[in-house]
Scaffold this active site. Structure first.
Site, PDB file in Angstrom:
ATOM      1  N   HIS A  32       3.011   3.186  -9.123  1.00  0.00           N
ATOM      2  CA  HIS A  32       2.828   1.610  -9.173  1.00  0.00           C
ATOM      3  C   HIS A  32       4.245   1.262  -9.815  1.00  0.00           C
ATOM      4  CE1 HIS A  32      -1.146   1.910  -7.817  1.00  0.00           C
ATOM      5  NE2 HIS A  32      -1.325   2.608  -8.922  1.00  0.00           N
ATOM      6  N   LEU A  66      11.575 -20.324  -4.001  1.00  0.00           N
ATOM      7  CA  LEU A  66      10.480 -19.386  -3.572  1.00  0.00           C
ATOM      8  C   LEU A  66       9.119 -19.669  -4.215  1.00  0.00           C
ATOM      9  CD1 LEU A  66       9.804 -16.984  -1.647  1.00  0.00           C
ATOM     10  CD2 LEU A  66      10.290 -15.442  -3.758  1.00  0.00           C
ATOM     11  N   ASP A  96       0.833  -1.234   0.023  1.00  0.00           N
ATOM     12  CA  ASP A  96       0.063   0.075   0.043  1.00  0.00           C
ATOM     13  C   ASP A  96       0.771   1.213   0.089  1.00  0.00           C
ATOM     14  OD1 ASP A  96      -2.226   1.524  -0.138  1.00  0.00           O
ATOM     15  OD2 ASP A  96      -2.936   0.765   2.036  1.00  0.00           O
TER      16      ASP A  96
HETATM   17  C1  FPP Z   1      -1.850   0.326  -3.350  1.00  0.00           C
HETATM   18  O1  FPP Z   1      -1.454   1.532  -3.380  1.00  0.00           O
HETATM   19  C2  FPP Z   1      -1.470  -0.498  -4.597  1.00  0.00           C
HETATM   20  C3  FPP Z   1      -2.014  -0.998  -5.499  1.00  0.00           C
HETATM   21  C4  FPP Z   1      -3.520  -1.151  -5.422  1.00  0.00           C
HETATM   22  C5  FPP Z   1      -1.474  -1.884  -6.543  1.00  0.00           C
HETATM   23  C6  FPP Z   1      -0.051  -2.679  -6.178  1.00  0.00           C
HETATM   24  C7  FPP Z   1       0.582  -2.932  -7.636  1.00  0.00           C
HETATM   25  C8  FPP Z   1       1.856  -2.744  -7.672  1.00  0.00           C
HETATM   26  C9  FPP Z   1       2.922  -2.702  -6.662  1.00  0.00           C
HETATM   27  C10 FPP Z   1       2.460  -2.817  -9.073  1.00  0.00           C
HETATM   28  C11 FPP Z   1       1.843  -4.212  -9.996  1.00  0.00           C
HETATM   29  C12 FPP Z   1       2.161  -5.327  -9.523  1.00  0.00           C
HETATM   30  C13 FPP Z   1       2.874  -6.600  -9.896  1.00  0.00           C
HETATM   31  C14 FPP Z   1       2.874  -7.702  -9.199  1.00  0.00           C
HETATM   32  C15 FPP Z   1       3.538  -6.220 -11.225  1.00  0.00           C
HETATM   33  P1  FPP Z   1      -2.223   2.422  -3.761  1.00  0.00           P
HETATM   34  O2  FPP Z   1      -2.533   3.089  -5.014  1.00  0.00           O
HETATM   35  O3  FPP Z   1      -3.698   2.621  -3.170  1.00  0.00           O
HETATM   36  O4  FPP Z   1      -1.638   3.743  -2.699  1.00  0.00           O
HETATM   37  P2  FPP Z   1      -2.414   4.900  -2.191  1.00  0.00           P
HETATM   38  O5  FPP Z   1      -3.193   4.493  -0.798  1.00  0.00           O
HETATM   39  O6  FPP Z   1      -1.313   5.900  -1.548  1.00  0.00           O
HETATM   40  O7  FPP Z   1      -3.302   5.636  -3.048  1.00  0.00           O
END
Ligand code: FPP
Length: 240
Positions: free
Chosen positions: A33, A127, A16
């Site tokens: 991201h 893993l 997050d």
């Molecule tokens: C939460 O941060 C994150 C996500 C909803 C997406 C997670 C995805 C990745 C790390 C990249 C893609 C994954 C792979 C496996 C290639 P948020 O956007 O909710 O952050 P915020 O709460 O600060 O807005």
């Protein structure tokens, strides 16, 4: 009760804070991201050396479809390029990749790319990397319950198999959530029944091997009693 695979830990991570990390730097959420993908690379590399045998990453929840279309498309494209770019290095490093969650709502080609990656990495033993995409723990439990209604002698182990799709499955030992939020957000609810929880203020794009080591240090200091009175050494799973 805990089903066991090996003495290596199963860690689940709710990644997050990508958006906040980016907006604090006046960058687009997509950039956040992308930086999150770099953090995934660091953690996947560090995990086996830190006693982790299974790592489940929450990449896209079934509720994330509610995000703006452009962000959803960008996330799907990132997932696709991760699969395309990483397969070879995962395979070389003994990482088996599998994806949990629904596949029928993914954009064209993504489900096939997932299958290719799963096949290409299936012999990895260092893993097990599980990526949760279009995932909802409640939906996974509901689907398993629907299948289980046909069975007569249902056990916890059999039900766990229906939920996880794995014949031998180790429950989650530790759930990590970054960015200071303290919620489970429909992530691995059955598998985390006795998981320890670790919340850190670090934003996911900043997370690195040292943050993982710190979470594990705090995990190893805890007494896991699984409802009993005697402390179970945290590094050993109890067989059911
Ligand atoms: C939460 O941060 C994150 C996500 C909803 C997406 C997670 C995805 C990745 C790390 C990249 C893609 C994954 C792979 C496996 C290639 P948020 O956007 O909710 O952050 P915020 O709460 O600060 O807005």
């Amino acid at each position: 009760m805990q089903s066991t695979l090996s003495s290596k830990l199963h860690i689940g991570i709710i990644m997050d804070g990508n958006g906040r990390w980016a907006s604090r730097r006046k960058l687009s959420r997509l950039r956040g991201h992308e930086a999150g993908v770099e953090a995934i690379r660091r953690v996947v590399e560090a995990a086996p050396q830190q006693g982790v045998g299974t790592l489940t990453l929450y990449a896209f929840s079934s509720d994330n479809w509610r995000r703006p279309k452009a962000e959803v498309s960008a996330l799907m494209a990132l997932l696709r390029s991760y699969l395309a770019n990483e397969i070879e290095s995962l395979r070389r490093n003994g990482v088996r990749l599998t994806v949990i969650g629904r596949r029928d709502r993914l954009p064209d080609g993504l489900a096939a790319a997932i299958e290719d990656a799963e096949i290409a990495t299936k012999s990895g033993h260092r893993l097990h990397l599980r990526v949760a995409i279009d995932y909802s723990a409640r939906d996974a439990i509901l689907r398993a319950a629907t299948q289980a209604s046909q069975l007569t002698d249902l056990t916890r182990e059999r039900f766990a198999e229906l939920i996880t799709g794995e014949a031998e499955f180790r429950d989650v030992d530790l759930v990590i959530r970054t960015s200071g939020e303290k919620r489970l957000s429909d992530f691995l609810l059955w598998e985390s029944a006795y998981a320890e929880l670790h919340f850190t203020e670090r934003m996911w794009p900043e997370f690195d091997a040292e943050d993982l080591a710190e979470a594990l240090r705090s995990y190893h200091l805890r007494e896991r009693r699984f409802g009993g009175l005697q402390a179970a050494p945290s590094e050993l799973a109890l067989t059911s």
